[in-house]
Scaffold this active site. Structure first.
Site, PDB file in Angstrom:
ATOM      1  N   GLN A  95       0.820  -1.208   0.000  1.00  0.00           N
ATOM      2  CA  GLN A  95       0.000   0.000   0.000  1.00  0.00           C
ATOM      3  C   GLN A  95       0.851   1.255   0.000  1.00  0.00           C
ATOM      4  O   GLN A  95       2.055   1.233   0.296  1.00  0.00           O
ATOM      5  CB  GLN A  95      -0.927   0.013   1.216  1.00  0.00           C
ATOM      6  CG  GLN A  95      -0.231  -0.108   2.563  1.00  0.00           C
ATOM      7  CD  GLN A  95      -1.232  -0.258   3.703  1.00  0.00           C
ATOM      8  OE1 GLN A  95      -1.486   0.684   4.438  1.00  0.00           O
ATOM      9  NE2 GLN A  95      -1.811  -1.450   3.832  1.00  0.00           N
ATOM     10  N   HIS A  97       0.168   5.877   0.400  1.00  0.00           N
ATOM     11  CA  HIS A  97      -0.753   6.920   0.840  1.00  0.00           C
ATOM     12  C   HIS A  97      -0.475   8.209   0.078  1.00  0.00           C
ATOM     13  O   HIS A  97       0.656   8.478  -0.320  1.00  0.00           O
ATOM     14  CB  HIS A  97      -0.618   7.145   2.346  1.00  0.00           C
ATOM     15  CG  HIS A  97      -0.664   5.885   3.139  1.00  0.00           C
ATOM     16  ND1 HIS A  97      -1.792   5.108   3.226  1.00  0.00           N
ATOM     17  CD2 HIS A  97       0.296   5.244   3.866  1.00  0.00           C
ATOM     18  CE1 HIS A  97      -1.537   4.041   3.973  1.00  0.00           C
ATOM     19  NE2 HIS A  97      -0.284   4.110   4.368  1.00  0.00           N
ATOM     20  N   ARG A 263      -4.063   0.520  -2.342  1.00  0.00           N
ATOM     21  CA  ARG A 263      -3.431  -0.795  -2.268  1.00  0.00           C
ATOM     22  C   ARG A 263      -2.778  -1.175  -3.581  1.00  0.00           C
ATOM     23  O   ARG A 263      -3.222  -0.766  -4.655  1.00  0.00           O
ATOM     24  CB  ARG A 263      -4.456  -1.845  -1.833  1.00  0.00           C
ATOM     25  CG  ARG A 263      -4.940  -1.617  -0.410  1.00  0.00           C
ATOM     26  CD  ARG A 263      -6.017  -2.584   0.033  1.00  0.00           C
ATOM     27  NE  ARG A 263      -6.343  -2.352   1.437  1.00  0.00           N
ATOM     28  CZ  ARG A 263      -7.199  -1.424   1.865  1.00  0.00           C
ATOM     29  NH1 ARG A 263      -7.817  -0.663   0.984  1.00  0.00           N
ATOM     30  NH2 ARG A 263      -7.427  -1.269   3.155  1.00  0.00           N
TER      31      ARG A 263
END
Length: 381
Positions: A95, A97, A263
């Site tokens: 993942q 961000h 993801r």
């Protein structure tokens, strides 16, 4: 100080012993316990032990006193960080961000991959040996490892990784693997890795991940990342755009309070390939491990370049003077070993291992004594 009662999140990848042992409860537990959340996340807020009120409600009732006027102006009437104990017995998803600017723009536009308008940088400090994947490694090295497998259908990935420009090499390789998921290719790669699984590195990583995520292209993407093992007190910093995954271990984690996760595989959940490629930073991370900086006797800091949180670790014993914890905003102190007394000059509390307490911005600098180890998450001074 306000003693906190904090919720435990039960995810399939969690440990049946780590958090229970930390808190002195019987183990193994009936269900996996993945994360202990300390903070004011709306989905699972801590509660003030004396009043029973949630920290969310307490902040809403008096945000300036609890957070400080400056923090309310910057972040709104919300605690800008979340403190966790994370206990991984199995790998988590790959993942990344977004930046704050990306999150604000995408959320305002109604993008389905964004649930709020905040970024989610995070740092994890190991309490035990902790295995993780963090940031891209040299694409030429990744290409050599994959080429040695002799899998013909890997040639497009190897060619992409062999480009002179590392950013283009990494972008094109990740795009090729994720844009057209190919379970058959993953199976061929896994079969080629099995005879070489004794060689710690890309090959045993592939076989280990495939045992849980058979056919997932993230198994191959994982070979492009730095594989690290943290020792206790070492840390890994995940800024925006950093592709990462936790594999196994127990650590203290603090992050900006957001649920924005993009993801990249190793998950049955949706992978938004287009948006992931937009936010990823396709650059080589030469040194993924972060180490504490000693700031005084018994006190060390984990500097991070964000205004949402600061993290300190303190070690005290009966033979040392009390340690002064820096900060004047909202603070959460977690005891991870022994027993510590936290004094805010008004209502001190004694924390056993696995307990945490909250100090509002209106309280003075905290003093820590006793015999043990504690972490403080706070807004920066």
């Amino acid at each position: 100080m306000e003693l906190l009662e904090s919720p435990i999140r039960k995810y399939a990848w969690g440990s049946r012993s780590a958090i229970a042992t930390l808190q002195g409860r019987p183990a193994p537990t009936p269900d996996p316990e993945a994360e202990l959340w300390m903070g004011a996340h709306p989905a699972s807020p801590s509660r003030l032990a004396v009043s029973g009120a949630s920290l969310v409600d307490a902040i809403a009732a008096d945000p300036v006193s609890l957070l400080g006027a400056g923090n309310v102006e910057r972040f709104g009437a919300r605690l800008p960080f979340l403190l966790k104990v994370l206990a991984a017995a199995q790998p988590l998803s790959l993942q990344a961000h977004p930046t704050l600017e990306q999150a604000r723009a995408a959320h305002a536009a109604g993008h389905p991959s964004y649930v709020d308008a905040w970024h989610k940088p995070e740092i994890l400090v190991a309490l035990t040996d902790f295995d993780a994947l963090c940031g891209f490694r040299d694409p030429a090295q990744a290409a050599a490892d994959l080429a040695a497998l002799g899998v013909e259908r890997l040639k497009p990935t190897i060619d992409a990784l062999s480009q002179a420009d590392p950013a283009a090499a990494l972008h094109d390789a990740v795009h090729g693997l994720l844009a057209g998921p190919d379970a058959e290719l993953v199976g061929e790669v896994v079969a080629a890795c099995r005879p070489r699984a004794a060689e710690r590195g890309a090959y045993d990583l592939v076989t280990a991940l495939a045992a849980q995520y058979a056919g997932d292209s993230g198994v191959i993407v994982a070979t492009l990342l730095n594989r690290i093992r943290l020792r206790p007190t070492e840390a890994v910093w995940m800024p925006a755009g950093n592709l990462h995954a936790y594999l196994r271990g127990v650590g203290v984690e603090v992050m900006a309070a957001s649920d924005n996760v993009l993801r990249g595989g190793l998950t049955p959940k949706r992978v938004d390939v287009e948006e992931l490629l937009r936010v990823l930073r396709f650059e080589v991370l030469d040194e993924p491990i972060t180490r504490a900086v000693e700031t005084g006797p018994g006190l060390s800091a984990y500097p991070v370049p964000v205004p949402d949180f600061a993290l300190h670790r303190a070690v005290v014993d009966a033979g040392r003077p009390a340690v002064r914890l820096p900060g004047g905003g909202p603070r959460i102190v977690l005891c991870t070993r022994g027993s510590v007394r936290v004094d805010d000059g008004v209502v001190p509390v004694t924390l056993a291992q696995g307990q945490a307490a909250f100090a509002p911005a209106s309280r003075a600098e905290l003093s820590l004594s006793g015999s043990g180890e504690a972490f403080q998450a706070a807004t920066p001074e």
